[in-house]
Scaffold this active site. Structure first.
Site, PDB file in Angstrom:
ATOM      1  N   LYS A 157       0.838  -1.210   0.000  1.00  0.00           N
ATOM      2  CA  LYS A 157       0.000   0.000   0.000  1.00  0.00           C
ATOM      3  C   LYS A 157       0.871   1.258   0.000  1.00  0.00           C
ATOM      4  O   LYS A 157       1.869   1.329   0.719  1.00  0.00           O
ATOM      5  CB  LYS A 157      -0.923   0.009   1.233  1.00  0.00           C
ATOM      6  CG  LYS A 157      -1.907  -1.151   1.237  1.00  0.00           C
ATOM      7  CD  LYS A 157      -2.739  -1.201   2.510  1.00  0.00           C
ATOM      8  CE  LYS A 157      -3.739  -0.082   2.607  1.00  0.00           C
ATOM      9  NZ  LYS A 157      -4.696  -0.311   3.747  1.00  0.00           N
ATOM     10  N   GLY A 163      -8.507   7.043  -2.350  1.00  0.00           N
ATOM     11  CA  GLY A 163      -9.437   6.703  -3.427  1.00  0.00           C
ATOM     12  C   GLY A 163      -9.176   5.314  -4.006  1.00  0.00           C
ATOM     13  O   GLY A 163      -9.479   5.057  -5.161  1.00  0.00           O
ATOM     14  N   PHE A 201      -3.242  -9.236   4.396  1.00  0.00           N
ATOM     15  CA  PHE A 201      -4.545  -9.127   3.740  1.00  0.00           C
ATOM     16  C   PHE A 201      -5.589  -9.772   4.641  1.00  0.00           C
ATOM     17  O   PHE A 201      -5.555 -10.982   4.875  1.00  0.00           O
ATOM     18  CB  PHE A 201      -4.493  -9.826   2.368  1.00  0.00           C
ATOM     19  CG  PHE A 201      -5.789  -9.729   1.607  1.00  0.00           C
ATOM     20  CD1 PHE A 201      -6.223  -8.515   1.099  1.00  0.00           C
ATOM     21  CD2 PHE A 201      -6.572 -10.858   1.399  1.00  0.00           C
ATOM     22  CE1 PHE A 201      -7.418  -8.415   0.394  1.00  0.00           C
ATOM     23  CE2 PHE A 201      -7.773 -10.773   0.686  1.00  0.00           C
ATOM     24  CZ  PHE A 201      -8.186  -9.555   0.191  1.00  0.00           C
ATOM     25  N   ILE A 202      -6.471  -8.946   5.172  1.00  0.00           N
ATOM     26  CA  ILE A 202      -7.511  -9.449   6.077  1.00  0.00           C
ATOM     27  C   ILE A 202      -8.683  -9.951   5.236  1.00  0.00           C
ATOM     28  O   ILE A 202      -9.221  -9.211   4.408  1.00  0.00           O
ATOM     29  CB  ILE A 202      -8.016  -8.333   7.026  1.00  0.00           C
ATOM     30  CG1 ILE A 202      -6.853  -7.550   7.648  1.00  0.00           C
ATOM     31  CG2 ILE A 202      -8.976  -8.889   8.066  1.00  0.00           C
ATOM     32  CD1 ILE A 202      -6.211  -8.182   8.822  1.00  0.00           C
ATOM     33  N   LYS A 236     -15.489   2.721  -2.427  1.00  0.00           N
ATOM     34  CA  LYS A 236     -16.823   2.502  -1.876  1.00  0.00           C
ATOM     35  C   LYS A 236     -17.914   2.815  -2.905  1.00  0.00           C
ATOM     36  O   LYS A 236     -17.787   3.741  -3.691  1.00  0.00           O
ATOM     37  CB  LYS A 236     -17.016   3.420  -0.670  1.00  0.00           C
ATOM     38  CG  LYS A 236     -16.042   3.135   0.452  1.00  0.00           C
ATOM     39  CD  LYS A 236     -15.904   4.323   1.376  1.00  0.00           C
ATOM     40  CE  LYS A 236     -14.777   4.077   2.369  1.00  0.00           C
ATOM     41  NZ  LYS A 236     -14.406   5.321   3.075  1.00  0.00           N
ATOM     42  N   ARG A 291     -10.671  14.824   6.821  1.00  0.00           N
ATOM     43  CA  ARG A 291     -11.521  15.716   6.018  1.00  0.00           C
ATOM     44  C   ARG A 291     -12.962  15.233   6.117  1.00  0.00           C
ATOM     45  O   ARG A 291     -13.236  14.205   6.720  1.00  0.00           O
ATOM     46  CB  ARG A 291     -11.082  15.630   4.557  1.00  0.00           C
ATOM     47  CG  ARG A 291     -11.080  14.170   4.073  1.00  0.00           C
ATOM     48  CD  ARG A 291     -10.873  14.038   2.595  1.00  0.00           C
ATOM     49  NE  ARG A 291     -10.525  12.687   2.199  1.00  0.00           N
ATOM     50  CZ  ARG A 291     -11.372  11.723   1.919  1.00  0.00           C
ATOM     51  NH1 ARG A 291     -12.668  11.920   2.039  1.00  0.00           N
ATOM     52  NH2 ARG A 291     -10.958  10.531   1.556  1.00  0.00           N
ATOM     53  N   VAL A 294     -16.996  11.514   1.776  1.00  0.00           N
ATOM     54  CA  VAL A 294     -18.074  11.442   0.784  1.00  0.00           C
ATOM     55  C   VAL A 294     -19.375  10.972   1.443  1.00  0.00           C
ATOM     56  O   VAL A 294     -20.448  11.547   1.238  1.00  0.00           O
ATOM     57  CB  VAL A 294     -17.688  10.477  -0.373  1.00  0.00           C
ATOM     58  CG1 VAL A 294     -18.868  10.261  -1.308  1.00  0.00           C
ATOM     59  CG2 VAL A 294     -16.486  10.998  -1.140  1.00  0.00           C
TER      60      VAL A 294
HETATM   61  P1  ADP Z   1     -14.241   8.545   0.963  1.00  0.00           P
HETATM   62  O1  ADP Z   1     -13.851   7.513   1.942  1.00  0.00           O
HETATM   63  O2  ADP Z   1     -14.591   9.852   1.566  1.00  0.00           O
HETATM   64  O3  ADP Z   1     -15.203   8.029  -0.014  1.00  0.00           O
HETATM   65  P2  ADP Z   1     -12.380   8.335  -1.157  1.00  0.00           P
HETATM   66  O4  ADP Z   1     -11.135   7.641  -0.812  1.00  0.00           O
HETATM   67  O5  ADP Z   1     -13.393   7.639  -1.990  1.00  0.00           O
HETATM   68  O6  ADP Z   1     -12.953   8.876   0.195  1.00  0.00           O
HETATM   69  O7  ADP Z   1     -12.005   9.715  -1.833  1.00  0.00           O
HETATM   70  C1  ADP Z   1     -12.903  10.792  -1.923  1.00  0.00           C
HETATM   71  C2  ADP Z   1     -12.553  11.637  -3.093  1.00  0.00           C
HETATM   72  O8  ADP Z   1     -11.255  12.144  -2.937  1.00  0.00           O
HETATM   73  C3  ADP Z   1     -12.563  10.916  -4.394  1.00  0.00           C
HETATM   74  O9  ADP Z   1     -12.980  11.841  -5.354  1.00  0.00           O
HETATM   75  C4  ADP Z   1     -11.119  10.520  -4.589  1.00  0.00           C
HETATM   76  O10 ADP Z   1     -10.828  10.373  -5.957  1.00  0.00           O
HETATM   77  C5  ADP Z   1     -10.427  11.695  -3.978  1.00  0.00           C
HETATM   78  N1  ADP Z   1      -9.162  11.400  -3.300  1.00  0.00           N
HETATM   79  C6  ADP Z   1      -8.953  10.581  -2.252  1.00  0.00           C
HETATM   80  N2  ADP Z   1      -7.681  10.621  -1.840  1.00  0.00           N
HETATM   81  C7  ADP Z   1      -7.058  11.508  -2.630  1.00  0.00           C
HETATM   82  C8  ADP Z   1      -5.719  12.011  -2.702  1.00  0.00           C
HETATM   83  N3  ADP Z   1      -4.767  11.611  -1.849  1.00  0.00           N
HETATM   84  N4  ADP Z   1      -5.432  12.918  -3.655  1.00  0.00           N
HETATM   85  C9  ADP Z   1      -6.381  13.344  -4.503  1.00  0.00           C
HETATM   86  N5  ADP Z   1      -7.654  12.910  -4.480  1.00  0.00           N
HETATM   87  C10 ADP Z   1      -7.996  12.008  -3.577  1.00  0.00           C
HETATM   88  P1  ADP Z   2      -7.633   4.425   0.594  1.00  0.00           P
HETATM   89  O1  ADP Z   2      -6.709   5.431   1.225  1.00  0.00           O
HETATM   90  O2  ADP Z   2      -7.441   4.303  -0.863  1.00  0.00           O
HETATM   91  O3  ADP Z   2      -9.035   4.620   1.042  1.00  0.00           O
HETATM   92  P2  ADP Z   2      -7.485   2.193   2.451  1.00  0.00           P
HETATM   93  O4  ADP Z   2      -6.248   1.915   3.199  1.00  0.00           O
HETATM   94  O5  ADP Z   2      -8.575   2.881   3.200  1.00  0.00           O
HETATM   95  O6  ADP Z   2      -7.113   3.044   1.158  1.00  0.00           O
HETATM   96  O7  ADP Z   2      -8.045   0.865   1.807  1.00  0.00           O
HETATM   97  C1  ADP Z   2      -9.082   0.874   0.855  1.00  0.00           C
HETATM   98  C2  ADP Z   2      -9.804  -0.455   0.854  1.00  0.00           C
HETATM   99  O8  ADP Z   2      -8.900  -1.517   0.511  1.00  0.00           O
HETATM  100  C3  ADP Z   2     -10.383  -0.874   2.202  1.00  0.00           C
HETATM  101  O9  ADP Z   2     -11.651  -0.315   2.438  1.00  0.00           O
HETATM  102  C4  ADP Z   2     -10.424  -2.394   2.085  1.00  0.00           C
HETATM  103  O10 ADP Z   2     -11.535  -2.837   1.362  1.00  0.00           O
HETATM  104  C5  ADP Z   2      -9.186  -2.679   1.272  1.00  0.00           C
HETATM  105  N1  ADP Z   2      -8.047  -2.968   2.173  1.00  0.00           N
HETATM  106  C6  ADP Z   2      -7.111  -2.088   2.575  1.00  0.00           C
HETATM  107  N2  ADP Z   2      -6.221  -2.668   3.396  1.00  0.00           N
HETATM  108  C7  ADP Z   2      -6.590  -3.946   3.543  1.00  0.00           C
HETATM  109  C8  ADP Z   2      -6.070  -5.093   4.238  1.00  0.00           C
HETATM  110  N3  ADP Z   2      -4.963  -5.008   4.992  1.00  0.00           N
HETATM  111  N4  ADP Z   2      -6.726  -6.269   4.133  1.00  0.00           N
HETATM  112  C9  ADP Z   2      -7.840  -6.370   3.382  1.00  0.00           C
HETATM  113  N5  ADP Z   2      -8.378  -5.355   2.682  1.00  0.00           N
HETATM  114  C10 ADP Z   2      -7.772  -4.154   2.747  1.00  0.00           C
HETATM  115 MG    MG Z   3      -9.738   4.531   2.988  1.00  0.00          MG
END
Ligand code: ADP
Ligand code: ADP
Ligand code: MG
Length: 445
Positions: A157, A163, A201-202, A236, A291, A294
């Site tokens: 990761k 996103g 990976f959970i 999501k 922040r 969504v």
């Molecule tokens: P949420 O959990 O609020 O749904 P998302 O991870 O889906 O958050 O991101 C929300 C919005 O922000 C999306 O439009 C995504 O493309 C954008 N986004 C998320 N992280 C970043 C980032 N680090 N830089 C730019 N855009 C981001």
């Molecule tokens: P983002 O910053 O893009 O939102 P997250 O770390 O929140 O990234 O992870 C996004 C999604 O990826 C999680 O909601 C989950 O479904 C999956 N995920 C992330 N980490 C793990 C993990 N360690 N094991 C299983 N699924 C994961």
């Molecule tokens: Mg997340």
């Protein structure tokens, strides 16, 4: 309260913030790109200024142009929405240097929690359980060694990821090098930072997140949790509150841990602590989003708390007049993200030729669409969020199906049929579903 606020975003979230300002008697300044001339958010604000070309770098990520408009228009605060500059510590710092309030936590807190690798260490230090994994990977050899220690399957990761981007699954030692390279280069391209770490990976897992709200005096409340396990490619699609998968006892511990973490970092504003949960009741910290989220409306629907208004109030120094004991969660809320995409999941754009929005009590459609609105290809594909609430989960599902059936958007492909499929899926209806629900439905990773 501020007299005038600049909203540094577009689409439904800009509209959401402008509406809150109007209700509070605050003047609003919108900014827009040349692709968004005529956009709804620019039409409903008191003032609107074009800040550059269609590409985000030229406009919604153009900090200089945004700050210039803020200073010249006399806005004293900037609401960044989500995405774009909402999690940019340098931008929050520039605002401060210009004497403008950034509606969010301090740049120091954004930096600390925005780096997902450092956030893991911070959470651990605050006594919050964290997904088993590694620190920042130094190089490929380090990645191999950490992978052996953690075991497979695992995820690489990006520390700057968001996103759903910058995440790669690895099922065996032979996949480590390519996943490391792929996650790192995707993050470098998207966020300008290729740093990566690993997590076990959970599986099966629930994504459950806790909404927190904190003022500058150190008062912290948690406002219910959201189940966000309906995802495609780690993004999501549908969210609900409360989570049907957590017991009252686990809920209590998850919320207490979220409040502890917010307190430990001196959090101010609204924020979300994301956890991965297993069916045995264990949960582990995944990340914090510093922040507005969504899916914040599902929380508003069950708590009656307007998160955007409170975000503005605490940013202006207002102390929270209610405590944890005052927080009530009533009924059940569901949000469906309506995305501009074809049934094959390809992005769609164009002009909205016909729009019909569902109505009735406790039905909310947050959108910037109108008949004749153009959906440009440069931005996030989300067209709007349909949000409903009902006394019970069963009725909430029926109500969402009914509302989706009324929604008509023509001229741009959208995914309400997909959302209807999810809502009639027996696994979803049972309330016991995991982050792999969409794979079960469509057989794709
Ligand atoms: P949420 O959990 O609020 O749904 P998302 O991870 O889906 O958050 O991101 C929300 C919005 O922000 C999306 O439009 C995504 O493309 C954008 N986004 C998320 N992280 C970043 C980032 N680090 N830089 C730019 N855009 C981001
Ligand atoms: P983002 O910053 O893009 O939102 P997250 O770390 O929140 O990234 O992870 C996004 C999604 O990826 C999680 O909601 C989950 O479904 C999956 N995920 C992330 N980490 C793990 C993990 N360690 N094991 C299983 N699924 C994961
Ligand atoms: Mg997340």
């Amino acid at each position: 309260m501020f007299e005038k606020i600049l909203v540094a975003n577009r689409g439904e979230v800009a509209v959401r913030v402008i509406r809150a300002c109007k209700e509070m008697g605050v003047k609003t300044v919108a900014v827009y790109s040349t692709a968004d001339a005529g956009a709804f958010h620019a039409q409903i604000a008191d003032e609107a200024y074009c800040i550059g070309g269609p590409r985000p770098q030229e406009s919604y990520l153009n900090a200089d142009a945004i700050l210039t408009v803020a200073l010249e228009s006399g806005a004293t605060a900037i609401h960044p929405g989500y995405g774009f500059l909402s999690e940019s510590a340098p931008f929050a710092r520039e605002c401060r240097d210009c004497g403008i309030v950034f509606v969010g936590p301090s740049p120091e807190v954004i930096e600390r929690m925005g780096d997902k690798d450092e956030a893991r260490r911070t959470a651990r230090a605050a006594g919050v359980p964290v997904v088993e994994g590694s620190d920042l990977l130094r190089d490929e050899a380090d990645a191999q060694e950490q992978a052996r220690r953690i075991g497979f399957p695992l995820l690489v990761k990006a520390r700057a990821g968001g996103g759903g981007r910058g995440i790669r699954k690895v099922t065996g030692p032979e996949g480590v090098a390519s996943a490391f390279l792929a996650a790192s280069s995707e993050a470098q391209a998207a966020f300008g930072d290729g740093g990566c770490y690993m997590e076990r990976f959970i599986h099966p897992a629930h994504h459950v997140e806790v909404q927190v709200l904190a003022d500058a005096r150190g008062n912290v409340v948690s406002l219910g949790e959201r189940e966000c396990s309906v995802q495609r490619h780690n993004q999501k699609l549908l969210e609900e509150s409360p989570s049907p998968s957590v017991t009252p006892e686990v809920r209590e511990r998850m919320h207490a841990a979220a409040r502890d973490l917010a307190r430990a970092v001196g959090y101010v504003g609204v924020g979300t602590i994301e956890y991965l949960c297993s069916d045995d009741g264990t949960f582990a910290f995944m990340e914090m989003n510093t922040r507005l989220q969504v899916e914040h409306p599902v929380t508003e629907m069950v708590t009656g708390v307007d998160l955007v208004k409170w975000q503005l109030r605490v940013a202006s120094g207002v102390e929270l007049p209610f405590s944890q004991d005052d927080v009530r969660v009533d009924g059940h809320a569901i949000e469906c993200r309506i995305n501009a995409e074809t049934p094959e999941f390809l992005p769609s754009c164009g002009t909205v030729s016909m729009l019909h929005v569902p109505g009735g009590p406790w039905v909310r459609f947050d959108t910037a669409l109108f008949q004749g609105a153009s959906v440009p290809p440069y931005y996030d594909s989300m067209l709007g969020k349909l949000v409903i609430s009902s006394p019970s989960r069963e009725e909430a599902i029926r109500k969402m199906r009914s509302a989706l059936g009324e929604l008509v958007i023509e001229g741009v492909a959208e995914n309400s049929e997909l959302q209807l499929d999810i809502l009639s899926n027996p696994e979803f209806v049972s309330g016991v579903y995991h982050t792999d629900l969409m794979e079960h439905l469509y057989g794709d990773e």
